[in-house]
Motif scaffolding. Structure first.
Motif, short mmCIF file in Angstrom:
data_model
loop_
_atom_site.label_atom_id
_atom_site.label_comp_id
_atom_site.label_asym_id
_atom_site.label_seq_id
_atom_site.Cartn_x
_atom_site.Cartn_y
_atom_site.Cartn_z
N SER A 415 0.81 -1.22 0.00
CA SER A 415 0.00 0.00 0.00
C SER A 415 0.85 1.27 0.00
O SER A 415 0.29 2.37 0.07
N ILE A 416 2.15 1.14 -0.07
CA ILE A 416 3.02 2.32 -0.16
C ILE A 416 2.72 3.04 -1.48
O ILE A 416 2.69 2.42 -2.54
N PRO A 417 2.47 4.34 -1.46
CA PRO A 417 2.13 5.07 -2.70
C PRO A 417 3.35 5.30 -3.58
O PRO A 417 3.89 6.41 -3.67
N GLY A 423 -0.59 0.90 -3.69
CA GLY A 423 -0.65 2.27 -3.19
C GLY A 423 -0.34 3.30 -4.26
O GLY A 423 -0.93 4.37 -4.31
N SER A 427 -2.91 6.22 -5.46
CA SER A 427 -2.58 7.65 -5.48
C SER A 427 -2.73 8.23 -6.89
O SER A 427 -3.19 9.37 -7.06
N SER A 436 1.10 11.41 -8.46
CA SER A 436 1.58 10.05 -8.23
C SER A 436 3.09 9.96 -8.40
O SER A 436 3.77 9.26 -7.63
N SER A 443 8.40 8.46 -1.57
CA SER A 443 8.39 7.14 -0.93
C SER A 443 9.74 6.45 -1.09
O SER A 443 10.24 5.82 -0.13
N VAL A 491 -8.28 6.26 0.28
CA VAL A 491 -7.59 6.97 1.37
C VAL A 491 -7.52 6.08 2.62
O VAL A 491 -6.52 6.07 3.34
N LEU A 494 -4.64 3.63 2.21
CA LEU A 494 -3.36 4.28 2.45
C LEU A 494 -3.15 4.56 3.94
O LEU A 494 -2.04 4.42 4.47
N GLY A 497 -2.27 1.38 5.80
CA GLY A 497 -0.87 1.05 5.54
C GLY A 497 0.07 1.84 6.43
O GLY A 497 1.07 1.30 6.94
#
Length: 520
Positions: A415-417, A423, A427, A436, A443, A491, A494, A497
């Motif tokens: 789920s890391i954007p 993720g 995003s 994004s 990240s 949201v 995220l 996460g």
């Protein structure tokens, strides 16, 4: 009759008119030339002298009507009767040479223009990432097709074209979007299908250079997926077997110190089977969420590749989207469904791990400080265990808690954007391509810093950088924002996460209670 060639959006009409051709191919005119020829040549010289100024700007304009080039019998008779003056003949002596020079210049510049268009390369930062340059035989949209697109497919009611640029095998149209993007896309697509069938594909995107809508039309043949030497299911099966081994290995502490010893003590691997099954169950539910959402949204997924990890058993899966996603809302549904399903099951199993006592009465002995590694796990532990949770005090927990926590961590990492992770797709679907890309950069930097103290972060940032950093393939229509309820779900994913990955910063022991106890 005029024939026009459009280069790079700068309109360069190259017209064919009879009087210009007369001047171009006419030999030196002798004194026997008629008066009507003199008049027509003088008219052409005025126009060509006017044109020569524009030739320096790579424009050729020849606007002599056919009526002007038709012979006038009355004027010819007058010319034969009256004859021609010496001054007019002298003027004609030099006029064809000037016309020939100008027309030769025009031909050279027009040829150079065509050559430059054929050699055009796509600039970086183009709004259609993921489409690779053509290899081998070049495919181009014919000039006549582009004119039909401009005049009959696009229009005032959908997308008013103000300019165009070549783009890979297709063409990029700049202009003004009329009305809602989704409705305009449907109208344009229908008109394009009525004219050309399924030969071309339309993309309605946002230009990252100026944040303005652009329309891109490319031949469908250029969008065919790449083939691999090894079938996907063979490679996916091999990765799955290795992941099963690492899941078993992670739940057998005796073998983690020496990985090679696992081959001499295969029977010990069976001890890790319950934990591997629980973690695999969370991963399986995660993938099932993706599949169900994809089927309902018209999105086709490739074979999932499980990524092994000897630290936490698995890094999750890499699943390609093999067709063109219709819109951002569909991408959001598919991307959020997997982590949401995985988080839901993982949290339920985590709660059961806190509530249910160990089956053998001992369970797993952990230090209370371990719950500081996750805000979600630490908060739930503080809520359910209460005073039993003290700093520096070992505590016995159900192993189900540890297995579920591992599943939650795998969901959180995905789920890391960033890039093409779940993720990253979330995003992109919520905030667009430019935002994004910024999330991805931030990240990767944060994971790089975390890798200095955490080896899991190091391997994960390497995985993102080499395999999952993107860019995300273009969607058919990227302008329309998703519905608010799906944005809220994205949201939430995220946020969950973050709760799993961020540490729990508060002490488990109440300082005031300890201080009052010491006074008593």
């Amino acid at each position: 009759m005029n024939l026009s060639a459009n280069f790079r959006g700068n309109f360069v009409p190259i017209s064919h008119c009879s009087s210009c051709c007369d001047l171009r191919f006419q030999p030196y005119l002798a004194s026997s030339s008629t008066g009507s020829w003199k008049k027509r040549c003088r008219r052409s010289s005025v126009k060509l002298n006017h044109i020569s100024g524009f030739l320096r700007k790579r424009e050729v304009v020849c606007r002599v009507s056919e009526t002007e080039t038709e012979p006038d019998n009355d004027e010819e008779k007058e010319g034969h009767e009256n004859g021609g003056g010496d001054s007019n003949e002298a003027h004609l002596d030099s006029q064809p040479i000037v016309a020939n020079q100008i027309n030769n210049d025009a031909e050279t510049k027009a040829e150079n223009g065509v050559q430059e268009v054929d050699n055009v390369e796509v600039a970086t930062g183009s709004p259609l990432p993921g489409v690779k340059p053509q290899q081998g035989e070049s495919i181009r949209i014919p000039k006549e097709t582009i004119e039909i697109l401009k005049n009959q497919v696009f229009g005032f009611d959908t997308f008013f074209i103000t300019g165009q640029d070549p783009y890979e095998a297709g063409v990029l149209f700049k202009g003004n979007l009329r009305g809602q993007a989704a409705k305009s896309y449907e109208k344009i697509s229908k008109r394009m299908k009525d004219k050309f069938g399924d030969e071309y594909k339309l993309f309605l995107l946002v230009n990252p250079e100026d944040d303005q809508p652009v329309a891109v039309v490319v031949p469908r043949r250029t969008l065919q997926p790449e083939t691999t030497a090894v079938p996907e299911w063979v490679a996916a099966g091999a990765f799955g077997l290795v992941t099963l081994f690492t899941l078993l290995l992670r739940n057998v502490p005796e073998l983690q110190a020496n990985l090679l010893s696992a081959f001499d003590n295969v029977e010990l691997l069976t001890k890790g089977l319950p934990g591997a099954l629980v973690t695999a169950l969370v991963l399986g539910v995660h993938e099932l969420g993706h599949i169900l959402a994809a089927n309902s949204s018209g999105v086709k997924l490739g074979v999932p590749f499980f990524v092994p990890s000897w630290q936490i058993g698995s890094f999750g899966t890499i699943t390609r989207i093999v067709n063109i996603v219709p819109k951002r809302e569909d991408l959001l549904k598919v991307a959020a469904a997997g982590p949401l399903a995985g988080f839901s099951l993982g949290i339920v199993l985590l709660l059961l791990g806190f509530i249910l006592p160990p089956s053998d009465g001992v369970g797993v002995i952990v230090d209370a400080s371990v719950f500081h590694e996750s805000f979600l796990a630490g908060g739930i532990a503080k809520l359910l265990l209460g005073d039993a949770l003290k700093e520096g005090t070992p505590i016995s927990v159900n192993p189900l808690l540890i297995w579920a926590w591992a599943g939650l961590l795998i969901n959180a990492i995905n789920s890391i954007p960033a890039g093409e992770l779940d993720g990253g797709r979330i995003s992109f679907a919520i905030w667009g391509r430019k935002a994004s890309a910024r999330f991805t950069g931030a990240s990767i930097v944060l994971l790089g810093l975390s890798s200095l103290i955490n080896d899991v972060a190091f391997y994960w940032v390497a995985l993102i950088f080499f395999l999952q950093r993107g860019p995300i393939a273009p969607l058919a229509e990227e302008i329309t924002d998703p519905d608010d309820k799906y944005v809220a779900v994205g949201v939430l994913v995220l946020f969950l996460g973050l709760l799993v990955c961020l540490p729990y910063p508060f002490p488990f022991t109440d300082d005031m209670t300890s201080f009052s106890g010491s006074l008593l």
